[in-house]
Design a protein around this motif. Structure first.
Motif, PDB file in Angstrom:
ATOM      1  N   ASN A 192       0.810  -1.225   0.000  1.00 13.53           N
ATOM      2  CA  ASN A 192       0.000   0.000   0.000  1.00 13.53           C
ATOM      3  C   ASN A 192       0.843   1.275   0.000  1.00 13.53           C
ATOM      4  O   ASN A 192       0.375   2.335   0.412  1.00 13.53           O
ATOM      5  CB  ASN A 192      -0.957   0.010   1.197  1.00 13.53           C
ATOM      6  N   TRP A 193       2.101   1.195  -0.456  1.00 14.47           N
ATOM      7  CA  TRP A 193       2.944   2.392  -0.449  1.00 14.47           C
ATOM      8  C   TRP A 193       2.369   3.496  -1.326  1.00 14.47           C
ATOM      9  O   TRP A 193       2.446   4.690  -0.984  1.00 14.47           O
ATOM     10  CB  TRP A 193       4.376   2.052  -0.889  1.00 14.47           C
ATOM     11  N   MET A 194       1.737   3.111  -2.439  1.00 13.78           N
ATOM     12  CA  MET A 194       1.194   4.121  -3.335  1.00 13.78           C
ATOM     13  C   MET A 194       0.035   4.882  -2.684  1.00 13.78           C
ATOM     14  O   MET A 194      -0.144   6.080  -2.919  1.00 13.78           O
ATOM     15  CB  MET A 194       0.750   3.480  -4.651  1.00 13.78           C
ATOM     16  N   LYS A 195      -0.750   4.215  -1.843  1.00 14.38           N
ATOM     17  CA  LYS A 195      -1.856   4.888  -1.161  1.00 14.38           C
ATOM     18  C   LYS A 195      -1.330   6.036  -0.295  1.00 14.38           C
ATOM     19  O   LYS A 195      -1.882   7.139  -0.291  1.00 14.38           O
ATOM     20  CB  LYS A 195      -2.633   3.893  -0.298  1.00 14.38           C
ATOM     21  N   HIS A 196      -0.246   5.789   0.417  1.00 12.37           N
ATOM     22  CA  HIS A 196       0.319   6.824   1.283  1.00 12.37           C
ATOM     23  C   HIS A 196       0.993   7.925   0.452  1.00 12.37           C
ATOM     24  O   HIS A 196       0.924   9.114   0.792  1.00 12.37           O
ATOM     25  CB  HIS A 196       1.311   6.199   2.257  1.00 12.37           C
TER      26      HIS A 196
END
Length: 362
Positions: free
Chosen positions: A149-153
């Motif tokens: 979920n790095w892209m969400k952050h």
């Protein structure tokens, strides 16, 4: 006839004009929209210059006058840059800079939006988004594997810098999405090509310019310097314009005077002016400056025409994106010698190319 007169009146009153002194005589000047101030977004000249170019393309093709959102391309490009940076494990550039190809990629894959439906918050520290987003990416790259979920952050950080980010908008009473608006404007990004002129790659071939901001690896067609300039001139005389990518060469580039020239270095005490003597530039001098990193891709601007001074010396009419500065209200005159030495590349419409060059384009 009344309709034609009305269109002409609209163009004359809406398209940006600039004061021209008796120092220059216009040879050709193609339509351009009003001068903008890129610092309202940050140091994203690549988006401003390319949007100005596309706006001129829309005028030239009879589609009317539009004010495109530079911030939309900035936002989408930060997503592309993040993916590129993480997949390369940080071994590439992550910065504000970009090239015209980044705008065309967004148009092709994501669409286009008019101003003011996409806005980045004005901040005094224009490097802040780059620094904050880059710091996050460098932090997650310290781990062996990225979290799912790095892209969400990352997107949460990116979104925090935009005060208005709409996925659809009402334009002249019609609801559009960015892809819809791109189709409405009928912009074919495959019509545009980058040209350059360097000897460390074969002439008449495509190569990827070795630039920090060419993170997407876009190619440019390599032409001998005389043909490179002939192609630029031919484009302008045919009613087209170009995006200029090049170097701001110290005191040879003056915002105050609205001039960019190559003064004779033997004259140490000089005042930049249209009639000053200049050094000649050839292919080898241009190559040496590039390989010594004296010529870099500092800035992108919009070439719209050609003028001559009182002695008949050629200058190119350049629309910048730094607001209405200097004697020409945001425009400047770039000498022929300055263009030959300090231009990294130009982007133009394939249909403006001379026949010989046009045949080389895939």
């Amino acid at each position: 006839m009344k309709a034609i007169c009305l269109v002409t009146l609209i163009l004359l009153t809406t398209i940006s004009s600039f004061s021209q002194t008796e120092d220059f005589k216009t040879i050709v000047k193609n339509p351009a929209t009003k001068v903008k101030l890129q610092m309202e977004s940050g140091q994203y000249c690549w988006s401003y210059a390319t949007c100005s170019f596309i706006e001129s393309e829309l005028i030239r093709s009879g589609k009317g006058i539009y004010d495109l959102s530079e911030d939309y391309f900035i936002y989408q490009s930060y997503i592309y840059k993040a993916i590129n940076y993480t997949l390369r494990k940080g071994m590439t550039s992550f910065r504000q800079g970009g090239l015209s190809q980044d705008v065309f990629r967004v148009i092709k894959e994501k669409g286009i939006m008019p101003d003011p439906f996409y806005k980045i918050d004005y901040i005094r520290n224009t490097h802040e988004p780059e620094d904050v987003l880059g710091a996050y990416l460098n932090t997650i790259l310290k781990e062996e594997y990225l979290t799912e979920n790095w892209m969400k952050h990352y997107m949460a950080l990116l979104d925090s810098y935009f005060s208005d980010r709409s996925d659809q908008f009402n334009f002249n009473g019609v609801i559009f999405t960015p892809p819809d608006f791109s189709k409405y404007l009928q912009i074919n990004v495959d019509n545009y090509v980058s040209l350059t002129s360097f000897t460390h790659h074969p002439f008449y071939s495509d190569f990827v310019l070795e630039l920090r901001d060419n993170y997407a690896g876009g190619p440019s067609l390599n032409l001998p310097l005389n043909e490179f300039q002939q192609t630029i001139d031919s484009c302008l005389f045919k009613g087209f314009t170009l995006v200029w990518d090049g170097c701001l060469d110290g005191d040879r580039f003056s915002y105050d005077k609205g001039l960019a020239m190559i003064p004779d270095i033997d004259k140490k005490d000089f005042e930049l002016g249209p009639d000053i003597s200049e050094n000649n530039v050839d292919q080898q001098k241009r190559q040496t400056a590039f390989e010594r990193l004296q010529t870099t891709d500092d800035h992108l601007m919009h070439i719209i025409g050609i003028a001559k001074n009182g002695q008949g010396k050629k200058f190119y009419i350049i629309k910048d994106s730094g607001g209405e500065y200097g004697p020409y209200k945001g425009y400047l005159y770039m000498s022929e010698m300055y263009l030959l030495k300090n231009t990294i590349s130009v982007t133009l419409n394939k249909n403006s190319l001379p026949g010989k060059v046009r045949l080389m384009i895939n």
